[in-house]
Design an enzyme around this catalytic site. Structure first.
Site, short mmCIF file in Angstrom:
data_model
loop_
_atom_site.label_atom_id
_atom_site.label_comp_id
_atom_site.label_asym_id
_atom_site.label_seq_id
_atom_site.Cartn_x
_atom_site.Cartn_y
_atom_site.Cartn_z
N LEU A 123 33.58 39.58 53.05
CA LEU A 123 34.81 40.38 53.10
C LEU A 123 34.70 41.57 52.15
CD1 LEU A 123 37.86 40.78 53.75
CD2 LEU A 123 38.37 39.18 51.92
N ASN A 127 33.91 49.38 48.11
CA ASN A 127 35.19 50.08 47.98
C ASN A 127 36.36 49.31 48.59
OD1 ASN A 127 34.28 52.50 46.65
ND2 ASN A 127 33.18 52.93 48.56
N GLY A 129 37.87 45.65 47.53
CA GLY A 129 37.90 44.36 46.84
C GLY A 129 39.29 43.78 46.98
N SER A 130 40.13 44.06 45.99
CA SER A 130 41.52 43.59 46.08
C SER A 130 42.24 44.23 47.26
CB SER A 130 42.27 43.94 44.78
OG SER A 130 41.80 43.12 43.73
N THR A 156 29.36 35.15 48.01
CA THR A 156 28.82 33.86 47.55
C THR A 156 27.91 33.27 48.63
OG1 THR A 156 30.81 33.51 46.26
CG2 THR A 156 29.43 31.57 46.63
N HIS A 336 34.59 23.12 18.97
CA HIS A 336 33.18 22.83 18.69
C HIS A 336 32.60 23.72 17.58
CE1 HIS A 336 33.36 20.66 22.50
NE2 HIS A 336 32.14 20.21 22.31
N GLY A 337 33.31 24.78 17.22
CA GLY A 337 32.82 25.69 16.17
C GLY A 337 31.51 26.35 16.58
N GLU A 361 37.83 35.39 44.76
CA GLU A 361 38.79 35.01 45.81
C GLU A 361 40.22 35.45 45.48
OE1 GLU A 361 36.63 31.17 47.47
OE2 GLU A 361 38.64 31.40 48.27
N GLU A 365 45.99 39.14 39.34
CA GLU A 365 46.99 40.16 39.72
C GLU A 365 47.34 40.02 41.20
OE1 GLU A 365 48.58 41.90 37.55
OE2 GLU A 365 47.32 40.93 36.07
N1 COS Z 1 48.38 35.00 56.53
C1 COS Z 1 48.43 35.62 57.73
N2 COS Z 1 48.81 36.92 57.87
C2 COS Z 1 49.13 37.60 56.76
C3 COS Z 1 49.10 37.01 55.48
C4 COS Z 1 48.71 35.66 55.39
N3 COS Z 1 48.65 35.03 54.22
N4 COS Z 1 49.48 37.91 54.55
C5 COS Z 1 49.74 39.05 55.22
N5 COS Z 1 49.53 38.85 56.55
C6 COS Z 1 49.71 39.83 57.63
C7 COS Z 1 51.06 40.50 57.48
O1 COS Z 1 52.08 39.76 58.14
C8 COS Z 1 50.81 41.84 58.14
O2 COS Z 1 50.85 41.71 59.55
P1 COS Z 1 52.09 42.27 60.44
O3 COS Z 1 52.19 43.74 60.12
O4 COS Z 1 51.69 41.97 61.84
O5 COS Z 1 53.28 41.48 59.97
C9 COS Z 1 49.36 42.13 57.77
O6 COS Z 1 48.76 40.88 57.48
C10 COS Z 1 49.22 43.05 56.59
O7 COS Z 1 49.88 42.47 55.48
P2 COS Z 1 50.28 43.28 54.19
O8 COS Z 1 50.91 44.59 54.62
O9 COS Z 1 51.03 42.37 53.31
O10 COS Z 1 48.85 43.63 53.55
P3 COS Z 1 48.48 44.44 52.25
O11 COS Z 1 47.45 45.44 52.60
O12 COS Z 1 49.72 44.88 51.53
O13 COS Z 1 47.68 43.35 51.39
C11 COS Z 1 47.24 41.69 49.74
C12 COS Z 1 48.19 42.27 50.80
C13 COS Z 1 47.13 42.54 48.49
C14 COS Z 1 47.89 40.36 49.39
C15 COS Z 1 45.82 41.48 50.36
O14 COS Z 1 45.15 42.71 50.52
C16 COS Z 1 44.95 40.56 49.57
O15 COS Z 1 45.12 39.33 49.58
N6 COS Z 1 43.97 41.12 48.86
C17 COS Z 1 43.05 40.31 48.07
C18 COS Z 1 41.83 40.07 48.84
C19 COS Z 1 40.99 39.11 48.11
O16 COS Z 1 41.41 38.03 47.73
N7 COS Z 1 39.72 39.50 47.94
C20 COS Z 1 38.75 38.65 47.34
C21 COS Z 1 38.00 37.96 48.40
S1 COS Z 1 36.75 36.99 47.75
S2 COS Z 1 36.26 35.96 49.31
#
Ligand code: COS
Length: 378
Positions: A123, A127, A129-130, A156, A336-337, A361, A365
């Site tokens: 995933l 450019n 990540g979050s 991973t 444990h120092g 994951e 934040e």
């Molecule tokens: N399950 C299913 N669908 C989801 C969902 C969930 N948990 N969360 C959001 N959605 C859907 C929303 O409903 C929306 O769809 P609709 O417009 O059809 O309703 C769509 O996905 C977009 O959602 P949203 O607008 O909330 O997305 P954002 O871009 O604002 O992102 C965050 C939200 C920040 C929470 C997301 O980008 C995120 O989790 N980022 C972190 C990613 C991550 O963990 N990366 C590390 C991976 S390591 S493997």
């Protein structure tokens, strides 16, 4: 935490395996950055690699609670082996189990669940990540094949996995609506692993770059519907957070156990350490927070097992367990120092491994955003 007999028995089995077979190897895996191939084989034999997947698809036919317990028990002795299990089960196996067609399940889920093939999940990008909707990797449909170009990062088990679920967009300007999920097999022309990272912790696990250069993916390897990849992986991450929380919990429990042993066996200025109030206070704080994390994680697992909403609870579990986990490991080191800084004791490894739990994951934040949106709305 009260568990029924079935889960208690299961914990006993995994604990024995972890103590006898994983713990003796944890230090060398970390020091040599060595991937635990033989332990993966043993986990496959013990049917630990797809605990909540039904038996007909090669899984153990148990539940998410059992899975959380397994990751916790393994993480208690070795974070690297724990993260492999969490990534394989939650990120490789789960999306195919949840969103795959029957053909995809037969072809990819069964061998992953049996441990004949290793799974991974692409995933994150340099450019994206979050902000996962900012995916730049493209997949354009040309004559029944998707042509994929782009680079994934911090994946991973990326370079050793046989089956990788990944995301790509048909057009980056479409945001999350352009993203689809796909399955790629190791060895597909145009798909190659890039470099493996040299990390602070979890050094016995593999974290890689994945490179797609005009890689042709058959149309039947689309996972879920086109344009719904964002939802596939958001659902995948919701469940994955339970296992990362469980891993953070296991590492914290390991740090607590090591601290209890240390204070029971040592004196400071001639006084038994366990009689000192400053030590008692730290042990009490760690033990209380570890138990609270356990309750949150098991609750999230049980909600998922009962098909009840669990998005908020899994984010809380991951956020809380990783936060108190890092604190617990830091306290263990203090207890444990100077000895805690040496690799004679495992607490320095626990601290290094635990730090990743706050970042991987979904950072803390991100978890807070997910929790707040569940409470306040978007
Ligand atoms: N399950 C299913 N669908 C989801 C969902 C969930 N948990 N969360 C959001 N959605 C859907 C929303 O409903 C929306 O769809 P609709 O417009 O059809 O309703 C769509 O996905 C977009 O959602 P949203 O607008 O909330 O997305 P954002 O871009 O604002 O992102 C965050 C939200 C920040 C929470 C997301 O980008 C995120 O989790 N980022 C972190 C990613 C991550 O963990 N990366 C590390 C991976 S390591 S493997």
């Amino acid at each position: 935490m009260i568990l029924d007999e079935k889960h208690k028995e299961f914990r006993k089995m995994v604990k024995e395996f972890a103590d006898k077979e994983i713990a003796p190897r944890a230090k060398e895996l970390d020091m040599n950055s060595e991937f635990p191939w033989n332990l993966v084989k043993r986990m496959a034999e013990l049917k630990l690699l797809a605990l909540y997947v039904p038996k007909e698809y090669g899984g153990a036919g148990l539940d998410v609670l059992s899975y959380a317990i397994a990751v916790e028990e393994i993480g208690r002795v070795c974070g690297s082996t724990g993260i492999f299990l969490a990534a394989h089960s939650s990120l490789g196996v789960y999306p195919v189990y949840h969103s795959g067609t029957e053909e995809q399940k037969q072809k990819y889920l069964i061998p992953m669940a049996r441990g004949e093939k290793l799974g991974s999940f692409g995933l994150t990008e340099p450019n994206a990540g979050s902000d996962a909707a900012a995916t730049q990797t493209t997949a354009k449909l040309v004559n029944d094949k998707y042509i994929v170009n782009g680079t994934k990062r911090f994946i991973t088990s990326g370079s050793i996995a046989d089956i990788i679920v990944f995301t790509a967009t048909k057009d980056p300007s479409l945001g999350y609506k352009g993203i689809s999920a796909f399955i790629v097999e190791k060895g597909t022309p145009g798909f190659s692993p890039g470099k493996d990272e040299d990390k602070l912790g979890l050094r016995g696990s593999i974290t890689s770059e994945l490179i797609f250069e005009d890689c042709k993916i058959p149309k039947e390897n689309l996972l879920g519907k086109e344009g719904e990849g964002f939802k596939v992986f958001m659902g995948t991450l919701d469940g994955g957070r339970i296992s990362i929380g469980a891993l953070a919990l296991g590492i914290a429990q390991g740090a607590l156990d090591a601290s209890v042993k240390f204070v029971n066996e040592n004196k400071k200025s001639g006084r038994p350490m366990k009689k000192m109030q400053s030590i008692q206070s730290r042990i009490a704080e760690m033990a209380t927070e570890v138990e609270a994390a356990r309750l949150l994680i098991y609750q999230a697992a049980m909600l998922k097992d009962n098909d009840l909403p669990f998005i908020k609870e899994s984010a809380m579990a991951k956020y809380y367990a990783s936060t108190i986990g890092t604190k617990a490991c830091d306290m263990a080191l203090t207890i444990h120092g100077m000895l805690g800084l040496t690799n004679e004791y495992s607490v320095e490894r626990f601290l290094r491994d635990e730090k990743l739990m706050e970042i991987g994951e979904g950072t803390s934040e991100i978890q807070k955003i997910v929790i707040a949106r569940q409470i306040l709305g978007k």
